[in-house]
Design an enzyme around this catalytic site. Structure first.
Site, PDB file in Angstrom:
ATOM      1  N   ASP A  39      15.612 -49.141-120.630  1.00 35.23           N
ATOM      2  CA  ASP A  39      14.786 -50.147-119.943  1.00 35.23           C
ATOM      3  C   ASP A  39      15.421 -50.585-118.640  1.00 35.23           C
ATOM      4  O   ASP A  39      14.735 -50.994-117.708  1.00 35.23           O
ATOM      5  CB  ASP A  39      14.532 -51.348-120.856  1.00 35.23           C
ATOM      6  CG  ASP A  39      13.570 -50.941-121.954  1.00 35.23           C
ATOM      7  OD1 ASP A  39      14.038 -50.432-122.986  1.00 35.23           O
ATOM      8  OD2 ASP A  39      12.351 -51.074-121.744  1.00 35.23           O
TER       9      ASP A  39
HETATM   10  O1  MRU Z   1       9.753 -53.106-126.333  1.00 32.34           O
HETATM   11  P1  MRU Z   1       9.339 -51.734-125.877  1.00 32.34           P
HETATM   12  O2  MRU Z   1       8.563 -50.979-126.885  1.00 32.34           O
HETATM   13  O3  MRU Z   1       8.674 -51.776-124.525  1.00 32.34           O
HETATM   14  O4  MRU Z   1      10.729 -50.976-125.687  1.00 32.34           O
HETATM   15  C1  MRU Z   1      10.698 -49.637-125.303  1.00 32.34           C
HETATM   16  C2  MRU Z   1      12.047 -49.039-125.170  1.00 32.34           C
HETATM   17  O5  MRU Z   1      13.059 -49.664-125.411  1.00 32.34           O
HETATM   18  C3  MRU Z   1      12.093 -47.645-124.640  1.00 32.34           C
HETATM   19  O6  MRU Z   1      13.182 -46.956-125.173  1.00 32.34           O
HETATM   20  C4  MRU Z   1      12.235 -47.679-123.110  1.00 32.34           C
HETATM   21  O7  MRU Z   1      11.307 -48.560-122.540  1.00 32.34           O
HETATM   22  C5  MRU Z   1      12.050 -46.330-122.511  1.00 32.34           C
HETATM   23  S1  MRU Z   1      10.392 -45.716-122.678  1.00 32.34           S
HETATM   24  C6  MRU Z   1      10.352 -44.209-121.899  1.00 32.34           C
END
Ligand code: MRU
Length: 358
Positions: free
Chosen positions: A246
């Site tokens: 993220d």
């Molecule tokens: O809370 P989320 O579902 O948005 O978290 C998603 C993640 O942590 C993913 O690993 C990250 O965003 C990468 S998605 C290609």
């Protein structure tokens, strides 16, 4: 058939409601920035790249419905709407980087006296639309680079066993995926023995979304509870862990779904290579380390309930951070569309230009 989480065309945007998957496949119509903000905040759409794409496309949809007589009004409107969109989810950096790039673009279009208000709007919307194609081509490159890194780094002959966490596939991106893109690429080359996906409590992105994508793609895969990772690594030889990101700090510290850090610790203990797969738009060069990453905290309800059904004792208090930070020293390599780098090399990528939004 690869799932399409984002449908966009003719000024219309629809997102697959990921709260309903895997039992229902229903699209939500996003009519503008307000709808986009709520879909992202409620996690009907989630995953760092998808958040940025949907956030920006919802602005593109809104602009196409409006008539502007003055460039300054358009610029101010765009800037305000983008800054608002960044607030929908604070940890993933992709939306913030896209907002900064788009604000720079709208400022330069405003200053350019050869551009009138109509072509300013058109060029701005086209820049947003290019994000969709760029994300798909970046993911393909990440997939191939990651597949190469894992195959060249493996110690044993034969097909590989990969562990992944959360959902990083077509549902989290424009298509194909980042960490799941690496898995897709390995599978396309006949190199997968088994994929292990964690259920990813509390929101269950692994059990609901990654498992769904793996089954659809007929990739041999097994679901684990998050608490089973150490036992898995002790009992079965795992070739590598691949997860998404993220936000990656300039020193390589990486924020990703809660639970990633403990997997990296366990991988280190067992000598299993731990890879992060992410586009360059997930790197925040402005922060020197993961200590500067704001971690989103989500409502108790996600922990205490499954759907409408309460599973936790009434009265208990909860702590629900959506992400954690894996220190750079636990990361073997960061797989990007430009190649695979050691965390210590990330700083050098600062001057590689990102997508030009002009
Ligand atoms: O809370 P989320 O579902 O948005 O978290 C998603 C993640 O942590 C993913 O690993 C990250 O965003 C990468 S998605 C290609």
């Amino acid at each position: 058939m690869t799932l399409k989480a984002i449908k966009y065309g003719n000024g219309k945007l629809e997102v697959l409601d990921q709260l309903l998957l895997p039992t229902q496949t229903k699209y939500v119509n996003i009519k503008g920035v307000e709808d986009g903000w709520h879909a992202i905040n409620k996690m009907q759409v989630r995953g760092a790249p998808a958040i940025a794409i949907v956030g920006c496309l919802s602005l593109a949809v809104e602009l196409q419905q409006e008539v502007y007589n003055c460039k300054k009004t358009l610029r101010q409107e765009v800037e305000g709407r983008l800054n608002y969109m960044v607030s929908a989810r604070p940890t993933a950096v992709n939306m913030k980087i896209a907002a900064d790039d788009l604000i720079a673009l709208v400022n330069s279009l405003d200053e350019d006296e050869t551009v009138d208000v109509e072509s300013m709007k058109l060029r701005f919307v086209q820049a947003i639309e290019r994000m969709l194609d760029k994300d798909v081509s970046d993911n393909r490159a990440i997939g191939d680079n990651g597949s190469l890194a894992i195959l060249s780094g493996k110690k044993m002959d034969g097909p590989v066993r990969i562990l992944t966490h959360c959902n990083t596939g077509s549902l989290a991106t424009a298509s194909y995926g980042t960490a799941l893109g690496v898995i897709r690429s390995l599978h396309a080359n006949g190199k997968i023995d088994q994929v292990y996906c964690t259920e990813t409590r509390p929101y269950n992105q692994g059990a609901r979304l990654t498992a769904y994508e793996l089954v659809q793609e007929r990739i041999p895969a097994t679901l684990l509870c998050d608490s089973m990772v150490a036992a898995l690594m002790k009992k079965r030889h795992i070739t590598a862990v691949v997860v998404g990101a993220d936000r990656i700090a300039a020193n390589g510290d990486t924020a990703n779904k809660i639970g990633t850090y403990q997997i990296a610790v366990v991988a280190k203990h067992h000598g299993v290579p731990f890879y992060v797969a992410a586009p360059l738009t997930s790197i925040d060069f402005k922060i020197p380390s993961g200590d500067h990453i704001v971690i989103e905290e989500r409502p108790d309800h996600e922990m205490t309930h499954i759907g409408d059904y309460r599973i936790a004792a009434p009265g208990i208090s909860c702590w629900n951070p959506a992400f954690d930070v894996t220190p750079a020293e636990l990361i073997t390599g960061i797989i990007t569309e430009r190649g695979t780098f050691m965390p210590t090399e990330i700083e050098n990528l600062r001057y590689i230009s990102r997508q030009h939004m002009s």
